[in-house]
Design a protein around this motif. Structure first.
Motif, short mmCIF file in Angstrom:
data_model
loop_
_atom_site.label_atom_id
_atom_site.label_comp_id
_atom_site.label_asym_id
_atom_site.label_seq_id
_atom_site.Cartn_x
_atom_site.Cartn_y
_atom_site.Cartn_z
N GLY A 75 0.92 -1.25 -0.11
CA GLY A 75 -0.01 0.03 0.05
C GLY A 75 0.79 1.19 -0.01
N ASP A 76 0.41 1.99 1.10
CA ASP A 76 1.38 3.23 0.81
C ASP A 76 2.40 3.44 1.90
OD1 ASP A 76 0.07 4.63 -1.20
OD2 ASP A 76 -1.37 5.62 0.21
N VAL A 77 2.74 2.44 2.68
CA VAL A 77 3.69 2.44 3.86
C VAL A 77 5.09 2.55 3.12
CG1 VAL A 77 2.14 1.35 5.27
CG2 VAL A 77 3.70 0.06 4.10
N ILE A 78 5.95 2.92 3.95
CA ILE A 78 7.36 2.88 3.59
C ILE A 78 7.76 1.54 3.24
CG2 ILE A 78 9.58 4.02 4.19
CD1 ILE A 78 8.06 5.27 6.40
N PRO A 79 8.12 1.46 1.80
CA PRO A 79 8.92 0.06 1.66
C PRO A 79 9.77 -0.44 2.85
CG PRO A 79 9.12 1.60 -0.05
CD PRO A 79 8.67 2.57 0.91
N GLN A 80 9.91 -1.65 2.63
CA GLN A 80 10.57 -2.46 3.78
C GLN A 80 11.53 -3.40 3.26
OE1 GLN A 80 8.84 -3.30 7.24
NE2 GLN A 80 6.86 -2.52 6.97
N ILE A 81 12.76 -3.72 3.72
CA ILE A 81 13.67 -4.71 3.34
C ILE A 81 13.27 -5.96 3.88
CG2 ILE A 81 15.95 -5.94 3.50
CD1 ILE A 81 16.91 -2.89 3.03
N VAL A 82 12.55 -6.98 3.26
CA VAL A 82 12.20 -8.28 4.04
C VAL A 82 13.13 -9.31 3.90
CG1 VAL A 82 9.72 -7.71 3.60
CG2 VAL A 82 10.98 -8.96 2.01
N LYS A 83 14.05 -9.34 3.26
CA LYS A 83 15.08 -10.43 3.09
C LYS A 83 16.36 -10.09 2.67
CE LYS A 83 14.72 -14.81 1.05
NZ LYS A 83 13.98 -15.70 -0.08
N VAL A 84 17.47 -10.65 2.94
CA VAL A 84 18.70 -10.71 2.39
C VAL A 84 18.96 -11.77 1.48
CG1 VAL A 84 21.11 -10.82 2.60
CG2 VAL A 84 19.92 -9.22 4.01
N LEU A 85 19.32 -11.68 0.14
CA LEU A 85 19.62 -12.86 -0.72
C LEU A 85 21.06 -13.07 -0.42
CD1 LEU A 85 17.78 -11.54 -3.80
CD2 LEU A 85 17.23 -13.05 -2.11
N ALA A 86 21.39 -13.68 0.49
CA ALA A 86 22.79 -14.11 0.91
C ALA A 86 23.56 -14.80 0.14
CB ALA A 86 22.82 -15.03 2.44
N GLU A 87 22.76 -15.73 -0.97
CA GLU A 87 23.60 -16.55 -1.99
C GLU A 87 24.16 -15.76 -2.98
OE1 GLU A 87 20.34 -16.36 -1.19
OE2 GLU A 87 18.84 -16.20 -2.84
N ARG A 88 23.69 -14.42 -3.10
CA ARG A 88 24.25 -13.68 -3.97
C ARG A 88 25.62 -12.69 -3.66
NH1 ARG A 88 19.53 -10.84 -7.82
NH2 ARG A 88 21.49 -9.95 -8.78
#
Ligand SMILES: [Zn+2]
Length: 521
Positions: free
Chosen positions: A212-225
């Motif tokens: 929606g309108d909420v501030i974007p969030q980081i939900v996961k780190v792609l450790a394999e990269r």
């Protein structure tokens, strides 16, 4: 009548084409473009934009009966010629509601306008009133949000923003990525723990989510990269603005700058104080506040009301022409009489949002009276939790804040409202009421105001201590609870009789409401 102005996807494309032709910056999404179109100073430009409108609710009605159900209201608006969403539906069961929401979700991309969910509303007006609202959020309407939209990008750096309470808010700066038609370049990280929980390193590839309108969030780190070039991030141990020590309160996730006169905090506090919901000073946004603080014109919120003595200093600043300056000084002057609840909210006491500020203003007549309250007084406020009460108490005990409150009074801030004088000795003093259902001759707000003016308290829930439950038409669970707890109930005629007697005063026995009630059948 309430509704929403929007821009169809097709109209959005057309506007951006014109912007591009004119060499102007493009709008990021239809929502921004619609807002930008409405904000034009020249109404001719607004009129030329392909904006559209859907009505979705009756706002208020005078001299006519309100429709008894939301669906009736929609049909009425339609009959009057207002455009409505053609796909609203009346659902009889929760299963139907679910089905309808899924139906919306499936055709989301086929619509000519962007949506991020559907709104589910309680149909019966009586039940809507019964459910009421918390702060500004009605409890009879809820958004069914579609699944979040995600994107993958790289974390460039983390910057710290110091909030008005001194909280250090980490903000992630990302390589810009398109998510659901919006360019995302920043995401919130909440606090130090969140960074650790994610095991986030600078340079990491991350999954970013936009809901929606909420501030974007980081939900996961792609450790394999990871390729080994990523760097550890160390949360600061001193304030990035003033260099003071950072402290983390036991049991809390946030770290705080300990310097009471930290300029970063001061700027945030001033912007909050001047902002909407608080003192609402037009023309005093975050940028201008920062400018004044940097120029040494403001040391606390009360200094705003001394700015008129510094008119020459203001005029010497950039972008402060005579007209701007005088408009601003007028707006500041006008804010002196804002309601007490907004002044309390504006002070930025930890845990005191608009709702709690309203509760405090309903209990105390002034800031001075609030400051004299004991912790027990505060805990006793219905709807107030122990943590909030403690926070308000601590705020009031601090010498610095007492000085600020005295200074606000000295510079002429005189909030209107606050608790009406002396309700504690009215004829209904000490009696508590709960209202439920619809009354015919007066609104619930009117009934509440009249009861309170007589010294009664009006609570939201029925307890064993409730003296009377006023039961109107279409009353719901509160009436059942009143019966279960064997609390006396009043129907509308009994309530009116009670009010008339108490307001008339004088007559023997009239001040004793114990004699007035008519037991409910
Ligand atoms: Zn600081």
């Amino acid at each position: 009548m309430r509704g929403e102005v929007f821009l169809p996807r097709s109209g959005f494309a057309a506007i951006n084409e014109k912007q591009a032709e004119a060499g102007k910056p493009l709008y990021a999404n239809p929502r921004n473009a619609a807002a930008g179109s409405l904000r034009q100073l020249d109404p001719g430009i607004t009129a030329a934009r392909p904006l559209r409108f859907f009505a979705y609710q009756v706002g208020s009605i005078e001299r006519a009966l309100a429709p008894r159900a939301h669906w009736d209201a929609l049909r009425w608006l339609k009959a009057l010629g207002f455009p409505l969403s053609p796909d609203s539906a009346l659902c009889a069961t929760l299963d139907e509601v679910w089905e309808r929401c899924r139906w919306w979700q499936e055709r989301r991309d086929a619509l000519d306008f962007e949506i991020d969910g559907a709104v589910v509303k309680v149909n019966q007006t009586g039940l809507q009133e019964e459910l009421g609202q918390v702060a500004r959020e009605p409890r009879w309407a809820i958004a069914f949000k579609f699944p979040a939209v995600q994107g993958v990008t790289r974390l460039d750096r983390i910057e710290i923003n110091v909030g008005r309470t001194g909280a250090l808010n980490p903000l992630a700066f990302l390589d810009p990525v398109q998510i659901g038609g919006v360019t995302v370049g920043r995401a919130t990280l909440h606090n130090e723990d969140q960074i650790r929980r994610l095991d986030l390193k600078l340079g990491d590839w991350v999954v970013v989510e936009r809901r929606g309108d909420v501030i974007p969030q980081i939900v996961k780190v792609l450790a394999e990269r990871r390729d080994g070039s990523e760097r550890e991030y160390h949360f600061p141990t001193s304030c990035p603005t003033c260099g003071s020590t950072v402290e983390r309160v036991a049991g809390e996730a946030m770290s705080y700058c300990t310097n009471a006169s930290c300029p970063a905090q001061l700027k945030e506090r001033l912007a909050h104080f001047a902002g909407r919901g608080a003192m609402d000073i037009e023309g005093l946004g975050a940028e201008r506040v920062a400018q004044f603080v940097d120029a040494g014109l403001l040391g606390d919120v009360a200094d705003l009301y001394l700015l008129h003595e510094r008119r020459d200093a203001l005029l010497a600043l950039e972008r402060m022409a005579e007209k701007n300056t005088d408009n601003l000084l007028r707006a500041i002057e006008a804010s002196k009489g804002r309601p007490l609840a907004r002044l309390i909210f504006g002070l930025g006491i930890r845990h005191v949002g608009e709702r709690n500020a309203g509760l405090l203003a309903g209990r105390f007549a002034s800031l001075e009276e609030l400051c004299r309250a004991s912790l027990e007084d505060l805990v006793a406020i219905p709807g107030f939790g122990a943590i909030v009460a403690q926070s308000v108490y601590d705020f009031c005990q601090e010498g610095r804040n007492q000085a600020l409150i005295a200074k606000l009074a000295a510079v002429g801030v005189r909030p209107e409202g606050g608790r009406p004088p002396a309700p504690t000795d009215g004829p209904l003093a000490g009696k508590s009421f709960v209202l439920t259902g619809r009354l015919d001759s007066l609104t619930r707000g009117e009934a509440t105001a009249r009861l309170q003016a007589l010294g009664a308290t009006v609570a939201a829930t029925v307890t064993k201590k409730t003296d009377y439950v006023v039961v109107g038409e279409d009353a719901g669970s509160k009436a059942e609870r009143a019966a279960a707890l064997k609390r006396p109930t009043l129907d509308e005629p009994a309530l009116l009789a009670l009010l008339a007697e108490a307001e008339g005063g004088g007559t023997p026995g009239a001040a004793s409401p114990d004699e007035a009630p008519v037991p409910a059948s």
